[in-house]
Design a protein around this motif. Structure first.
Motif, PDB file in Angstrom:
ATOM      1  N   GLN A   6     -15.316 -45.432   9.582  1.00  0.00           N
ATOM      2  CA  GLN A   6     -15.112 -46.721  10.021  1.00  0.00           C
ATOM      3  C   GLN A   6     -15.023 -46.806  11.596  1.00  0.00           C
ATOM      4  O   GLN A   6     -14.487 -46.073  12.244  1.00  0.00           O
ATOM      5  CB  GLN A   6     -13.597 -47.206   9.767  1.00  0.00           C
ATOM      6  CG  GLN A   6     -13.294 -48.537  10.054  1.00  0.00           C
ATOM      7  CD  GLN A   6     -11.961 -49.092   9.612  1.00  0.00           C
ATOM      8  OE1 GLN A   6     -11.259 -48.378   8.979  1.00  0.00           O
ATOM      9  NE2 GLN A   6     -11.319 -50.087  10.313  1.00  0.00           N
ATOM     10  N   ARG A   8     -14.195 -48.962  15.010  1.00  0.00           N
ATOM     11  CA  ARG A   8     -13.462 -50.351  15.557  1.00  0.00           C
ATOM     12  C   ARG A   8     -13.069 -49.638  17.066  1.00  0.00           C
ATOM     13  O   ARG A   8     -13.198 -48.601  17.588  1.00  0.00           O
ATOM     14  CB  ARG A   8     -12.380 -49.904  14.406  1.00  0.00           C
ATOM     15  CG  ARG A   8     -11.466 -48.926  14.461  1.00  0.00           C
ATOM     16  CD  ARG A   8     -10.303 -49.025  13.573  1.00  0.00           C
ATOM     17  NE  ARG A   8      -9.465 -47.838  13.483  1.00  0.00           N
ATOM     18  CZ  ARG A   8      -8.648 -47.369  14.490  1.00  0.00           C
ATOM     19  NH1 ARG A   8      -8.652 -47.807  15.491  1.00  0.00           N
ATOM     20  NH2 ARG A   8      -7.851 -46.128  14.432  1.00  0.00           N
ATOM     21  N   ASN A   9     -12.183 -50.836  17.555  1.00  0.00           N
ATOM     22  CA  ASN A   9     -11.867 -50.609  18.736  1.00  0.00           C
ATOM     23  C   ASN A   9     -10.399 -49.726  18.648  1.00  0.00           C
ATOM     24  O   ASN A   9      -9.703 -49.748  17.678  1.00  0.00           O
ATOM     25  CB  ASN A   9     -11.226 -52.066  19.132  1.00  0.00           C
ATOM     26  CG  ASN A   9     -12.596 -52.969  19.838  1.00  0.00           C
ATOM     27  OD1 ASN A   9     -13.142 -53.624  19.182  1.00  0.00           O
ATOM     28  ND2 ASN A   9     -12.959 -52.535  20.956  1.00  0.00           N
ATOM     29  N   ASP A  43     -11.194 -53.229  26.017  1.00  0.00           N
ATOM     30  CA  ASP A  43     -12.279 -53.577  25.109  1.00  0.00           C
ATOM     31  C   ASP A  43     -13.371 -52.505  24.767  1.00  0.00           C
ATOM     32  O   ASP A  43     -14.337 -52.331  23.899  1.00  0.00           O
ATOM     33  CB  ASP A  43     -12.836 -54.892  24.887  1.00  0.00           C
ATOM     34  CG  ASP A  43     -11.978 -56.015  24.702  1.00  0.00           C
ATOM     35  OD1 ASP A  43     -11.054 -55.812  24.071  1.00  0.00           O
ATOM     36  OD2 ASP A  43     -11.946 -56.907  25.431  1.00  0.00           O
ATOM     37  N   ILE A  46     -14.081 -47.120  21.624  1.00  0.00           N
ATOM     38  CA  ILE A  46     -14.244 -47.040  20.325  1.00  0.00           C
ATOM     39  C   ILE A  46     -13.823 -45.910  19.446  1.00  0.00           C
ATOM     40  O   ILE A  46     -14.036 -45.066  20.022  1.00  0.00           O
ATOM     41  CB  ILE A  46     -15.877 -47.466  20.218  1.00  0.00           C
ATOM     42  CG1 ILE A  46     -16.206 -48.661  21.078  1.00  0.00           C
ATOM     43  CG2 ILE A  46     -16.114 -47.690  18.838  1.00  0.00           C
ATOM     44  CD1 ILE A  46     -15.727 -49.801  20.883  1.00  0.00           C
ATOM     45  N   GLU A  49     -12.813 -43.490  12.668  1.00  0.00           N
ATOM     46  CA  GLU A  49     -11.840 -43.337  11.822  1.00  0.00           C
ATOM     47  C   GLU A  49     -12.351 -42.878  10.462  1.00  0.00           C
ATOM     48  O   GLU A  49     -13.149 -43.583   9.854  1.00  0.00           O
ATOM     49  CB  GLU A  49     -10.902 -44.370  11.544  1.00  0.00           C
ATOM     50  CG  GLU A  49      -9.626 -44.242  10.766  1.00  0.00           C
ATOM     51  CD  GLU A  49      -8.921 -45.575  10.392  1.00  0.00           C
ATOM     52  OE1 GLU A  49      -8.744 -46.106   9.603  1.00  0.00           O
ATOM     53  OE2 GLU A  49      -8.613 -46.026  11.590  1.00  0.00           O
TER      54      GLU A  49
END
Length: 289
Positions: A6, A8-9, A43, A46, A49
């Motif tokens: 995964q 994501r931020n 932002d 990254i 996961e």
């Protein structure tokens, strides 16, 4: 294995983990890098996961959409060799392109062995950025240099921004505000006739101190700044990341007997930025450009 990844931020706490991994990799981050990097662009960070566990991460910093920088790319050692890094890197590149204005370029400092891989992703080699180390004796005092050096807090911020913009591909006001005022650091400007002729910052790290950036009109101004920052670092190692395409900067490192200990390939996706390369005696960071 990569099908489960995964992207994501990151959270702020996860950035602390990433900085900790960087320290274990020998990257020697500054004592306050995590908070300063986060404040620059929250932002940008990254996370990768896997089954609920943080296994990697990296930065995709956008400077107002005008220029991007990819850095801080780490996969935990026990998860390497399974394609996770490839997936994370590609997703980061795509994500950064989406954050930038059309036609904006992206820079990166990648380890030499990975140059062919980054080239497949569209990045073109520009030059090498070489990390040099000097052992500064305890009690070292900078010799008189004939230059007027002042704390950067005494320089109009607009003047600092204008000078920085000559040497960096985009405006980075938020970064500069925090960087020059960070604890455990010294930020100096070199004035000639009341005008800024260079500036530099040194910060304490897990091991010794790092200079970055070191921007100057010429070798004389750069020398004066370096010597004064070396005084701040007295009693330990001092590191300076020198762009190999600046001959005067390389000569300064050799003159001080600095030893080359690491290096990266500066590469760009898109047009190479038009900056005053002869004024860049030391890059700011390998993580944010």
């Amino acid at each position: 294995m990569s099908d489960k990844l995964q992207i994501r931020n990151m959270t702020r706490a996860e950035l602390d983990s990433l900085v900790g991994w960087a320290a274990k990799e020998g990257w020697n981050p500054g004592l306050h890098d995590a908070e300063l990097f986060w404040a620059t662009d929250p932002d940008a960070y990254i996370a990768a996961e896997l089954d609920g566990e943080l296994v990697g991460g990296g930065a995709i910093t956008s400077y107002g959409g005008d220029f991007g920088f990819m850095g801080f790319f780490i996969i935990r050692p026990e998860f390497r060799g399974h394609g996770l890094g490839d997936e994370l890197w590609r997703k980061r590149r795509e994500g950064l392109l989406a954050r930038l204005k059309p036609g904006a370029g992206i820079g990166m400092d990648g380890v030499f062995d990975m140059q062919p891989y980054y080239a497949k992703g569209g990045f073109v080699f520009s030059h090498r950025d070489l990390r040099f180390e000097a052992d500064i004796a305890a009690g070292f005092t900078a010799p008189p240099g004939g230059e007027q050096l002042v704390p950067l807090s005494e320089v109009a911020f607009a003047d600092l921004e204008a000078y920085d913009r000559q040497c960096f591909p985009a405006s980075r006001s938020a970064f500069l505000e925090g960087w020059i005022a960070q604890p455990d650091a010294q930020a100096l400007g070199c004035l000639r006739g009341g005008k800024l002729a260079g500036y530099a910052v040194v910060r304490r790290c897990g091991q010794g101190c790092k200079v970055g950036p070191l921007f100057a009109d010429d070798a004389k101004a750069a020398e004066a700044l370096y010597q004064k920052l070396a005084e701040f670092a007295a009693g330990g190692p001092l590191f300076l990341d020198v762009p190999e395409n600046n001959g005067a900067a390389m000569a300064m490192a050799r003159r001080h007997g600095m030893a080359e200990v690491f290096g990266c390939a500066r590469m760009y996706l898109g047009s190479k930025p038009a900056v005053a390369e002869d004024k860049v005696f030391g890059v700011t960071t390998f993580e944010l450009g």
